[in-house]
Design a protein around this motif. Structure first.
Motif, PDB file in Angstrom:
ATOM      1  N   ARG A   1       5.128   9.566   6.044  1.00  0.00           N
ATOM      2  CA  ARG A   1       3.876  10.517   8.089  1.00  0.00           C
ATOM      3  C   ARG A   1       2.613   9.727   7.829  1.00  0.00           C
ATOM      4  NH1 ARG A   1       0.852  15.030   6.448  1.00  0.00           N
ATOM      5  NH2 ARG A   1       0.623  15.134   3.809  1.00  0.00           N
ATOM      6  N   PHE A   2       2.621   9.629   8.771  1.00  0.00           N
ATOM      7  CA  PHE A   2       0.945   8.980   9.324  1.00  0.00           C
ATOM      8  C   PHE A   2       0.311  10.010   8.580  1.00  0.00           C
ATOM      9  CE2 PHE A   2      -2.672   9.328  12.924  1.00  0.00           C
ATOM     10  CZ  PHE A   2      -3.221   7.361  12.173  1.00  0.00           C
ATOM     11  N   GLN A   3      -0.893   9.528   8.437  1.00  0.00           N
ATOM     12  CA  GLN A   3      -2.188  10.331   7.741  1.00  0.00           C
ATOM     13  C   GLN A   3      -3.674   9.522   7.997  1.00  0.00           C
ATOM     14  OE1 GLN A   3      -0.085  11.280   4.076  1.00  0.00           O
ATOM     15  NE2 GLN A   3      -1.926  13.164   3.711  1.00  0.00           N
ATOM     16  N   ARG A   4      -4.780   9.949   8.188  1.00  0.00           N
ATOM     17  CA  ARG A   4      -5.453   9.629   8.738  1.00  0.00           C
ATOM     18  C   ARG A   4      -6.099   8.218   7.447  1.00  0.00           C
ATOM     19  NH1 ARG A   4      -9.299   8.626  12.688  1.00  0.00           N
ATOM     20  NH2 ARG A   4     -10.835   7.098  12.062  1.00  0.00           N
ATOM     21  N   ASP A   5      -6.326   8.348   6.138  1.00  0.00           N
ATOM     22  CA  ASP A   5      -6.396   7.604   5.738  1.00  0.00           C
ATOM     23  C   ASP A   5      -5.419   6.155   5.383  1.00  0.00           C
ATOM     24  OD1 ASP A   5      -4.023   8.109   4.185  1.00  0.00           O
ATOM     25  OD2 ASP A   5      -4.626   8.629   2.316  1.00  0.00           O
ATOM     26  N   VAL A   6      -4.512   6.486   5.975  1.00  0.00           N
ATOM     27  CA  VAL A   6      -2.897   5.183   6.798  1.00  0.00           C
ATOM     28  C   VAL A   6      -4.079   4.111   7.757  1.00  0.00           C
ATOM     29  CG1 VAL A   6      -1.020   4.703   6.648  1.00  0.00           C
ATOM     30  CG2 VAL A   6      -1.386   6.433   5.228  1.00  0.00           C
ATOM     31  N   LEU A   7      -4.021   5.190   8.501  1.00  0.00           N
ATOM     32  CA  LEU A   7      -4.933   4.367   9.508  1.00  0.00           C
ATOM     33  C   LEU A   7      -6.095   3.769   9.325  1.00  0.00           C
ATOM     34  CD1 LEU A   7      -5.017   4.405  12.504  1.00  0.00           C
ATOM     35  CD2 LEU A   7      -6.286   6.603  12.929  1.00  0.00           C
ATOM     36  N   ASP A   8      -7.358   3.926   8.479  1.00  0.00           N
ATOM     37  CA  ASP A   8      -8.665   3.474   8.099  1.00  0.00           C
ATOM     38  C   ASP A   8      -8.191   2.480   7.595  1.00  0.00           C
ATOM     39  OD1 ASP A   8     -10.025   5.398   8.901  1.00  0.00           O
ATOM     40  OD2 ASP A   8     -10.206   7.007   7.561  1.00  0.00           O
ATOM     41  N   ALA A   9      -6.969   2.419   6.562  1.00  0.00           N
ATOM     42  CA  ALA A   9      -6.613   1.329   5.629  1.00  0.00           C
ATOM     43  C   ALA A   9      -6.122   0.304   6.376  1.00  0.00           C
ATOM     44  CB  ALA A   9      -6.253   1.364   4.633  1.00  0.00           C
ATOM     45  N   LEU A  10      -5.178   0.776   7.260  1.00  0.00           N
ATOM     46  CA  LEU A  10      -4.402  -0.360   8.542  1.00  0.00           C
ATOM     47  C   LEU A  10      -5.667  -0.936   9.541  1.00  0.00           C
ATOM     48  CD1 LEU A  10      -1.056   0.652   8.912  1.00  0.00           C
ATOM     49  CD2 LEU A  10      -1.966  -0.655   6.726  1.00  0.00           C
TER      50      LEU A  10
ATOM     51  N   ASP B   1      -1.045 -12.387   3.583  1.00  0.00           N
ATOM     52  CA  ASP B   1      -0.116 -13.143   4.614  1.00  0.00           C
ATOM     53  C   ASP B   1       1.210 -11.612   4.768  1.00  0.00           C
ATOM     54  OD1 ASP B   1      -1.299 -15.558   4.828  1.00  0.00           O
ATOM     55  OD2 ASP B   1      -0.210 -15.423   2.822  1.00  0.00           O
ATOM     56  N   LEU B   2       1.283 -10.507   4.284  1.00  0.00           N
ATOM     57  CA  LEU B   2       2.405  -9.630   4.744  1.00  0.00           C
ATOM     58  C   LEU B   2       1.478  -8.216   4.037  1.00  0.00           C
ATOM     59  CD1 LEU B   2       4.602  -8.346   6.136  1.00  0.00           C
ATOM     60  CD2 LEU B   2       6.036  -8.908   3.565  1.00  0.00           C
ATOM     61  N   VAL B   3       1.520  -7.289   4.598  1.00  0.00           N
ATOM     62  CA  VAL B   3       0.931  -5.953   4.191  1.00  0.00           C
ATOM     63  C   VAL B   3       2.349  -4.899   4.477  1.00  0.00           C
ATOM     64  CG1 VAL B   3      -0.775  -4.232   4.114  1.00  0.00           C
ATOM     65  CG2 VAL B   3      -1.608  -6.827   4.487  1.00  0.00           C
ATOM     66  N   LEU B   4       2.695  -4.553   3.014  1.00  0.00           N
ATOM     67  CA  LEU B   4       3.842  -3.465   3.172  1.00  0.00           C
ATOM     68  C   LEU B   4       3.393  -2.149   3.349  1.00  0.00           C
ATOM     69  CD1 LEU B   4       6.166  -4.888   1.375  1.00  0.00           C
ATOM     70  CD2 LEU B   4       5.709  -5.799   3.438  1.00  0.00           C
ATOM     71  N   VAL B   5       3.238  -1.530   3.777  1.00  0.00           N
ATOM     72  CA  VAL B   5       3.050   0.122   3.866  1.00  0.00           C
ATOM     73  C   VAL B   5       4.263   0.847   3.451  1.00  0.00           C
ATOM     74  CG1 VAL B   5       1.753   2.027   5.005  1.00  0.00           C
ATOM     75  CG2 VAL B   5       1.511  -0.539   5.658  1.00  0.00           C
ATOM     76  N   ASP B   6       3.871   1.985   2.298  1.00  0.00           N
ATOM     77  CA  ASP B   6       5.022   2.819   2.138  1.00  0.00           C
ATOM     78  C   ASP B   6       4.655   4.181   2.739  1.00  0.00           C
ATOM     79  OD1 ASP B   6       6.785   4.512   0.995  1.00  0.00           O
ATOM     80  OD2 ASP B   6       6.072   4.465  -1.467  1.00  0.00           O
ATOM     81  N   ALA B   7       4.905   4.826   3.332  1.00  0.00           N
ATOM     82  CA  ALA B   7       4.448   5.527   3.901  1.00  0.00           C
ATOM     83  C   ALA B   7       5.105   6.383   4.984  1.00  0.00           C
ATOM     84  CB  ALA B   7       3.074   5.558   4.475  1.00  0.00           C
TER      85      ALA B   7
ATOM     86  N   LEU C   1       0.765  -0.926  -0.325  1.00  0.00           N
ATOM     87  CA  LEU C   1      -0.209  -0.301  -0.096  1.00  0.00           C
ATOM     88  C   LEU C   1       0.844   0.813   0.321  1.00  0.00           C
ATOM     89  CD1 LEU C   1      -2.265  -1.105   2.341  1.00  0.00           C
ATOM     90  CD2 LEU C   1      -3.057  -2.014   0.264  1.00  0.00           C
ATOM     91  N   GLY C   2       0.525   1.794  -0.652  1.00  0.00           N
ATOM     92  CA  GLY C   2       1.557   3.386  -0.469  1.00  0.00           C
ATOM     93  C   GLY C   2       0.831   4.473  -1.584  1.00  0.00           C
ATOM     94  N   HIS C   3       0.889   5.737  -1.215  1.00  0.00           N
ATOM     95  CA  HIS C   3       0.156   6.945  -2.041  1.00  0.00           C
ATOM     96  C   HIS C   3       0.474   7.018  -3.028  1.00  0.00           C
ATOM     97  CE1 HIS C   3      -0.797   8.621   2.181  1.00  0.00           C
ATOM     98  NE2 HIS C   3      -1.812   8.229   1.557  1.00  0.00           N
ATOM     99  N   SER C   4       1.810   6.641  -3.769  1.00  0.00           N
ATOM    100  CA  SER C   4       2.163   7.071  -5.080  1.00  0.00           C
ATOM    101  C   SER C   4       2.807   6.335  -6.347  1.00  0.00           C
ATOM    102  CB  SER C   4       4.084   7.333  -4.988  1.00  0.00           C
ATOM    103  OG  SER C   4       4.823   7.816  -6.156  1.00  0.00           O
ATOM    104  N   ALA C   5       2.183   6.075  -7.361  1.00  0.00           N
ATOM    105  CA  ALA C   5       1.942   4.956  -8.255  1.00  0.00           C
ATOM    106  C   ALA C   5       4.045   4.513  -8.315  1.00  0.00           C
ATOM    107  CB  ALA C   5       1.499   5.552  -9.100  1.00  0.00           C
ATOM    108  N   LEU C   6       4.247   5.541  -8.639  1.00  0.00           N
ATOM    109  CA  LEU C   6       5.618   5.316  -9.071  1.00  0.00           C
ATOM    110  C   LEU C   6       6.698   4.809  -8.147  1.00  0.00           C
ATOM    111  CD1 LEU C   6       6.761   8.921 -11.073  1.00  0.00           C
ATOM    112  CD2 LEU C   6       6.247   5.911 -11.576  1.00  0.00           C
ATOM    113  N   ASP C   7       6.531   5.135  -6.441  1.00  0.00           N
ATOM    114  CA  ASP C   7       7.098   4.835  -5.497  1.00  0.00           C
ATOM    115  C   ASP C   7       6.859   3.397  -5.616  1.00  0.00           C
ATOM    116  OD1 ASP C   7       8.334   6.770  -4.896  1.00  0.00           O
ATOM    117  OD2 ASP C   7       7.253   7.613  -3.831  1.00  0.00           O
TER     118      ASP C   7
END
Length: 216
Positions: free
Chosen positions: A65-74, A57-63, A15-21
């Protein structure tokens, strides 16, 4: 990662905000760790829901900084796929940045500017059912958890008073905005400071900034 480790944890999503990243991480994971992603996507609820259909089985999170949409997703991942292991990949190292992540269900946190071997160690640890945190991260998360617990113990009115005082409003003006007497507001302030373990308005403001209750 070894073939045995891939068999233990065959399904991974990013999961990450940027498609390029996300594309860069997909290539890095394949080249350096022989780990192929089942899916990579952003933090929108519909995107996360689609990713969870792969039963990761594994969720990698590219973030960074902490943001509300990240919290909701996790929180969605933890609720709908509780057996998934969550690993955050972030550039955040400042205590105020890291402490906010205590609100998320995490099994690991790796600082991005660390060596590639550290990410490998984190992946192997989570594959084996363990946790992995870069140096200093676990302590910062523990502080953030204590802060979150402090906020959770507040009554509704105490929680309402906290951001008003922390943002610089006088107690008299805060009482007027809350439509309560000055004496009642003073009693709320006393219990508020005691519960949070702070002693004055300056410490309260610092606490509120660290806990992301008000902006710096």
């Amino acid at each position: 990662m070894s073939r045995d480790e891939q068999r233990v944890m065959p399904t991974t999503c990013l999961l990450g905000h940027s498609a390029l990243d996300r594309l860069a991480y997909r290539r890095l994971l394949a080249q350096e760790y022989q780990l192929d992603l089942a899916v990579d996507t952003d933090f929108r609820p519909i995107s996360v829901w689609t990713a969870l259909r792969y039963q990761p089985d594994l969720v990698l999170v590219d973030a960074d900084r902490f943001q509300r949409d990240v919290l909701d997703a996790l929180q969605m991942v933890a609720r709908l796929r509780p057996q998934a292991r969550i690993l955050v990949l972030s550039s955040g190292v400042e205590p105020s940045q890291v402490e906010a992540w205590a609100r998320c269900p995490l099994h690991g946190y790796v600082v991005k500017d660390g060596p590639l071997d550290e990410l490998r160690a984190a992946l192997e640890a989570l594959c084996a059912g363990r946790e992995y945190f870069s140096a200093g991260i676990r302590e910062a998360l523990a502080r953030g958890e204590r802060q979150s617990n402090g906020v959770a113990r507040l009554t509704r009115r105490e929680a309402e008073l906290l951001p008003l005082l922390a943002s610089g409003m006088t107690l008299r003006d805060a009482a007027r905005q809350m439509t309560i007497s000055y004496k009642t507001a003073d009693a709320y302030r006393t219990t508020l400071l005691r519960k949070l373990g702070v002693h004055d308005r300056v410490e309260l403001a610092r606490y509120a900034i660290r806990a992301r209750i008000i902006d710096p």
